[in-house]
Structures are given as C-alpha cells and as structure tokens.
Write a protein that holds these residues in place. Structure first.
Motif, PDB file in Angstrom:
ATOM      1  N   HIS A 100       2.991  12.435  -9.736  1.00 12.31           N
ATOM      2  CA  HIS A 100       2.555  13.754  -9.700  1.00 12.31           C
ATOM      3  C   HIS A 100       3.950  14.513  -9.717  1.00 12.31           C
ATOM      4  CE1 HIS A 100      -1.412  13.036  -9.837  1.00 12.31           C
ATOM      5  NE2 HIS A 100      -1.454  12.124  -8.829  1.00 12.31           N
ATOM      6  N   ALA A 101       5.146  13.961  -9.114  1.00 17.28           N
ATOM      7  CA  ALA A 101       6.348  14.653  -8.966  1.00 17.28           C
ATOM      8  C   ALA A 101       7.088  14.827 -10.490  1.00 17.28           C
ATOM      9  CB  ALA A 101       7.246  14.296  -8.103  1.00 17.28           C
ATOM     10  N   VAL A 114       1.131   4.295  -2.888  1.00 17.98           N
ATOM     11  CA  VAL A 114       1.103   5.986  -2.855  1.00 17.98           C
ATOM     12  C   VAL A 114       2.381   6.525  -3.076  1.00 17.98           C
ATOM     13  CG1 VAL A 114       0.892   7.449  -0.599  1.00 17.98           C
ATOM     14  CG2 VAL A 114      -0.649   5.193  -0.711  1.00 17.98           C
ATOM     15  N   CYS A 115       3.421   5.983  -2.803  1.00 21.45           N
ATOM     16  CA  CYS A 115       4.617   6.645  -3.139  1.00 21.45           C
ATOM     17  C   CYS A 115       4.783   6.585  -4.702  1.00 21.45           C
ATOM     18  CB  CYS A 115       5.913   5.961  -2.549  1.00 21.45           C
ATOM     19  SG  CYS A 115       5.880   6.284  -0.884  1.00 21.45           S
ATOM     20  N   PHE A 150       1.015  -1.267  -0.001  1.00 25.71           N
ATOM     21  CA  PHE A 150       0.117   0.114   0.192  1.00 25.71           C
ATOM     22  C   PHE A 150       0.946   1.280   0.102  1.00 25.71           C
ATOM     23  CE2 PHE A 150      -1.861   3.347   2.562  1.00 25.71           C
ATOM     24  CZ  PHE A 150      -3.064   3.674   1.586  1.00 25.71           C
ATOM     25  N   SER A 151       1.946   1.245   0.906  1.00 21.16           N
ATOM     26  CA  SER A 151       2.669   2.371   0.912  1.00 21.16           C
ATOM     27  C   SER A 151       3.580   2.570  -0.275  1.00 21.16           C
ATOM     28  CB  SER A 151       3.979   2.326   1.972  1.00 21.16           C
ATOM     29  OG  SER A 151       3.107   2.017   3.228  1.00 21.16           O
ATOM     30  N   VAL A 203       2.404   6.818  -6.825  1.00 21.09           N
ATOM     31  CA  VAL A 203       1.260   7.801  -7.335  1.00 21.09           C
ATOM     32  C   VAL A 203       2.090   9.155  -7.107  1.00 21.09           C
ATOM     33  CG1 VAL A 203      -0.705   8.821  -6.886  1.00 21.09           C
ATOM     34  CG2 VAL A 203      -0.619   6.426  -6.952  1.00 21.09           C
ATOM     35  N   MET A 204       2.650   9.391  -5.966  1.00 21.02           N
ATOM     36  CA  MET A 204       3.292  10.629  -5.507  1.00 21.02           C
ATOM     37  C   MET A 204       4.415  10.742  -6.717  1.00 21.02           C
ATOM     38  SD  MET A 204       1.810  12.086  -3.131  1.00 21.02           S
ATOM     39  CE  MET A 204       2.445  13.410  -2.483  1.00 21.02           C
ATOM     40  N   PHE A 214      10.367   9.825  -4.252  1.00 14.72           N
ATOM     41  CA  PHE A 214       9.391   9.229  -4.292  1.00 14.72           C
ATOM     42  C   PHE A 214       9.356   7.784  -4.780  1.00 14.72           C
ATOM     43  CE2 PHE A 214       7.151  13.165  -3.062  1.00 14.72           C
ATOM     44  CZ  PHE A 214       6.562  12.809  -1.895  1.00 14.72           C
TER      45      PHE A 214
END
Lengths: 420, 154
Positions: free
Chosen positions: B106-107, B99-100, B95-96, B102-103, B136
């Motif tokens: 966006h980065a 999330v990373c 899960f973590s 996805v970030m 990320f």
C-alpha cells in the motif's frame, strides 16, 4: 470482524509487536469499511508532517545523552546533599530525581532501568523496607509525566490539536501536587522507620551543585524558552539536544564523540522508531473508527445514561484507568483521545483539562495490573514477581488515586492560567 | 549466512539512522539561528526535516525489529514455558512479516499516487516518499530473518 480483532489481541498478548497488531487492525478495519488501505499510509504521512513531531526524536536524543552522560548520578548526589537531612529525605530524592528524569525519558521505563539500580541499594541500605523501596521506585517510573518536555504531553497535544505550551502549563500544578503528596508520605514513613538522616553539609551541597548545575538549569531553560515566547516547541527540542550534547561532550567530557556518539544516535533512533511505529500504526486504525462515526455512536449511548459533567468525569476515570492498565500510553493516546474528545466537549470539559486527566489516569495505569508497563520493567530490573511489585506499589497507587480525584474534580488545578 | 546479511543490513540502517538524526538536529539549529538572527527561515528545511524525521524513525524501528526491542504488551508470555515461546517465535515473526509486506504494497501505491498528483514545484520531495515502502519492506525482511535465524528473544 470481531473474531479477527480478538485474534489480534491474543497475538499481541503472546508477543507480536504492538505496532504490528495495530497495523493489522487498521488493515482489517479498512477492509470492513470497504475503504482502500492506502489511506493508512496517507494518514501516516499526515501525522509525520505535524511540526511538533520533530521535537520527539530531539528530546529523546537529549534524554539518551543525559542517561549515558552521568546525569542521574549527578542529580542523585545533588538532591541527596540538598534534601538528605530531612525525614524521608532519600525517598524525596528518589521522587525528585525520577520525576526530573522521566520528563525527558517519556516514562518509557528508562527511569526504572537507569535509576532503579542506582537508588534501590541506597534506599534499602539506609533502612527503608524492601517493599517500600520497590513500590516507590516502580511508581516513580512514571512521575514527571506532566512536566515539560514530556513526550506524552507532546503527543496528546498533537493528537488533540491542543497547544503544547498550554498543556505544559496545565501539567505543572498537578504534577507538583503529586510530588508533594508522595513527599509527605515519604516523610511520615521515614520518621516512622527512623531512617538514617544525613547531617546537612553546605560544602557537599556546593560541590554537588557545581557538578549538577548544568543539568539543574535545563528544565528552567526549557520552561522559560517556551513560555517566554522565545522558542517554539520544536526549537526548544533542538536547543535542548544541542545544549545537552555540549555539556556532556565538552563540559563533563562523559561522552566521547568518536567512540560513543554514533551508538547513542542509533539508540535514540531505536527508542524513537519503536514509538513512531506505534503512533503511525495506531493513527490509521483510529481514523477508520472516526470515519465509522464511533464517537458519535458512543455519544448517543452516553447521553441516554449520563446527565451531568460529574457523572461523565467519574465514568471517564473508570474507563481511562482500565485503558491505562491494559494499553501502553502512546497507542492509548492515539486511539482513545480522538474518541473521547467530542464526548468531553459535549459535557463541557476543557480539552486541556481532559489532557491532564487522561495523562494522570495513564500515569496510574503504568503501575496497575495486568499490563502496567512499570510492573514489567521493575520485575525485570529487580527480579521480583509482578504480584510482589503490585503489593508494593499499592499504597502509592492509593495516594495517586486520591490525587487523581483532586485533579479531575478541581479543574482550576490545571486551568489556573486561563482567563475566563 | 543469514546472520551476516542481517549484520550488514543493520550496519547500513544504523548509518542512515544516525546520519538522519544528526542532520535533523543540525538543520533545526540552522533554522533557529536564521529565524532569530536574520528573521527568515528556509521552507525547504522544514520539508526536509519532516522526511528526516520519518527516515530516522523508520530506520530506528527497523533496527528495533532486528534487536527485538519493539514495544509489546505480551502479558501472556510470562505464563508460557520457554519451549512454547520458542515454538511461537517463528510463526509470530512470519505473521508480522506478512503485515509489513501488505503495508509495503500500500505504501508503493501511495508513492505512485504522489508521483502522479504532486504539484510540479514539490517534485523534488518525491524521492523522500520512498522511505515508506522501503521502511515497511525492511521491517518485513527483518521479521523474516528473525524467523529464519532463530535468535533468542531479548
């Protein structure tokens, strides 16, 4: 949206790192608000551009060097020689040393880990009850949070847009007051238990003072540098790190640049990195809450029920104590401060005074169940259950609560330096 | 094999972290000296320091992932058995990692925007912005490795 947020809370409670839960919250909130999540990275970049942020890794490095360079042992020896003759002297030594050390380590639990193992056997060995010693060491893990160069104060200043020098100035009297209250309690307790008192020996004092003199002068140097207008916060941090490096490597020779420096630099980066991750992840979430006009909505609700600043402060304390008991101090600062700042302004609470109230509440929250981080760290360090530790800390929390009332309702304690 | 990859990564990240923090300290001292003795400062140093801060923090966070040293509020964990915790370890890491990642995506968009809109006189700072997607990305990779390597939680 609410169910997704609840799932995130549960995930955090079962072990997902806090920064991941906050970043996921930010992604969710941006999705709900129909805003591109790219804004989260833009906000991260903006926070990283704050000039005072640079002070955080540098003060962290100074704290790590001090912890590994034997500063805790030197300070305990010195304070013991200076104060050990008083009733409750060793407990006062504990309060002083922990407060000194926490101002550098930022109440990240390092104080309990570094000083707990050193002081606990000495306290018990000299006749203090186990319960008292555990309570004292657990609560002392967040003492000194208001003193320069506390990271919590730095972060509050950055987030609230308040001068950090003003925040440091405001924290001195409340921080000292708490130490005095706890010291008086220790003296009464020490006298009651008839704990061993040490003969005052000037020669021992001189020897230990000589060993610790470089450490003792450091906070005075920082205070003088910042308030004398000689250096900025960032410069004070760089000078502190360089000074501590110099004394640990060249004066005490406790740290070898060849074999230890690399690992200590990495250790500082790990401590700073785990903090930065939370700060950056929390910021995006907070700004989305502000964009959604959450503070304004809160204010509308509040204005219907709360009519006086006194009522507001009472409510604020209850709210912040609850926050302190369930959140870590850094994410709480980033998420909660922007929400309460406009509310406090509406009720005429000075943002510097608000900062002291905020940090005082979180200082208590550190040792309050269910999630007070000091309880967890002390439980790990001393091998006791959370319940035992909470029972041990209870008398200290009661005193701290009394202190919180004084700090909240007597703003002059924080704002004595301000010209009206 | 996975442990070897992770060890190599952590070594490289540690060098980057230690170098960036040392440089941050050194450049800050240079700035203090030039400001106080020669009464001027290098504006470039301030910009470089800003990114050094992000580099040392990001690398620190990445190493913290590998060493299971991130700040957690895992109040329910002490109530769960070791078996349940070990069963949860991999899904939580995955899960973590998601999330990373996805970030990280966006980065990358953030960096591309910066490359497009940044003023010409600040173009030299652009390579530094790569630290966001890199950071990320590495965080996501370490979370994935944590799941695969089944290391015990520290």
């Amino acid at each position: 949206m609410l169910s997704a947020a609840l799932i995130l809370v549960v995930l955090a409670l079962v072990g997902v790192p806090l920064f991941v839960a906050l970043a996921a919250g930010g992604l969710l909130a941006s999705h709900a608000a129909d805003i591109s999540p790219d804004i989260l990275i833009v906000e991260m970049n903006r926070l990283a551009s704050s000039p005072n942020m640079i002070a955080i890794p540098l003060f962290t490095f100074a704290g790590v060097l001090m912890a590994h360079g034997g500063a805790p042992q030197r300070l305990v020896s010195f304070y013991r020689a200076a104060l050990g003759w008083m009733p409750g002297g060793l407990a006062i030594v504990t309060i002083g040393t922990c407060a000194f050390f926490t101002s550098y380590s930022g109440a990240s639990g390092v104080t309990i880990l570094a000083l707990g193992g050193l002081l606990y056997p000495i306290l018990v060995g000299e006749g203090y009850r186990q319960k008292y010693s555990l309570g004292l060491l657990t609560t002392s893990g967040s003492l000194g949070l208001l003193f320069p160069p506390s990271l919590a104060v730095l972060i509050y200043g950055i987030v609230a847009g308040v001068g950090i020098d003003k925040m440091f100035l405001a924290g001195i009297v409340p921080g000292t007051l708490l130490m005095i209250i706890l010291a008086i309690h220790s003296m009464v307790h020490g006298k009651h238990l008839q704990v061993v008192k040490h003969e005052f020996d000037f020669k021992t004092l001189a020897v230990t003072a000589r060993a610790a003199i470089w450490d003792i002068f450091l906070p005075f140097g920082i205070v003088l540098g910042i308030f004398g207008g000689f250096v900025s916060i960032m410069e004070a941090a760089a000078a502190t790190a360089a000074y501590v490096f110099f004394i640990e490597v060249f004066v005490h020779r406790e740290i070898s640049p060849r074999t230890q420096l690399f690992s200590l630099l990495v250790e500082s980066c790990i401590l700073f990195g785990s903090l930065l991750a939370i700060l950056l992840a929390a910021l995006g979430l907070t700004n989305l809450m502000i964009d959604a006009q959450l503070p304004m909505r809160l204010l509308e609700v509040l204005e219907q029920h709360v009519t006086s600043p006194l009522q507001f402060l009472m409510l604020l304390n209850l709210f912040l104590l609850a926050v302190g008991a369930v959140a870590d101090i850094f994410s709480a600062t980033i998420v909660v401060v922007p929400l309460i700042l406009p509310l406090a302004a509406r009720y005429g609470v000075d943002p510097v005074h608000l900062g002291v109230i905020f940090l005082a509440n979180l200082e208590i929250g550190y040792s309050t169940p269910p999630l007070g981080i000091n309880l967890f760290i002390a439980s790990q360090r001393f091998g006791r259950s959370i319940v035992t530790l909470f029972k041990s800390t209870f008398p200290f929390l009661a005193l701290m609560f009394l202190w919180l009332m004084l700090v909240t309702y007597i703003p002059e304690l924080s704002l004595w330096w301000k010209d009206e | 094999m996975i442990e070897k990859i992770e060890l190599g990564l952590v070594k490289a990240e540690s060098i980057m972290a230690a170098l960036s923090l040392s440089l941050l300290l050194l450049l800050s001292l240079v700035q203090i000296l030039t400001r106080n003795i020669f009464d001027f400062g290098f504006s470039e140093i301030e910009i470089i320091n800003r990114y050094l801060l992000v580099i040392c923090g990001t690398m620190g966070a990445v190493i913290a992932t590998s060493k299971f040293r991130h700040i957690k509020v895992d109040a329910l964990a002490p109530l769960m058995s070791e078996r349940v915790l070990s069963l949860l370890r991999c899904p939580l890491s995955l899960f973590s990692a998601v999330v990373c990642v996805v970030m990280c995506y966006h980065a990358i968009i953030f960096v591309m925007d910066e490359w497009e809109y940044i003023p010409v006189n600040q173009r030299w700072t652009l390579p530094f912005t790569l630290i966001y997607p890199l950071g990320f990305g590495l965080l996501g990779l370490h979370f994935l490795l944590n799941c695969l390597s089944r290391k015990a939680d520290a």
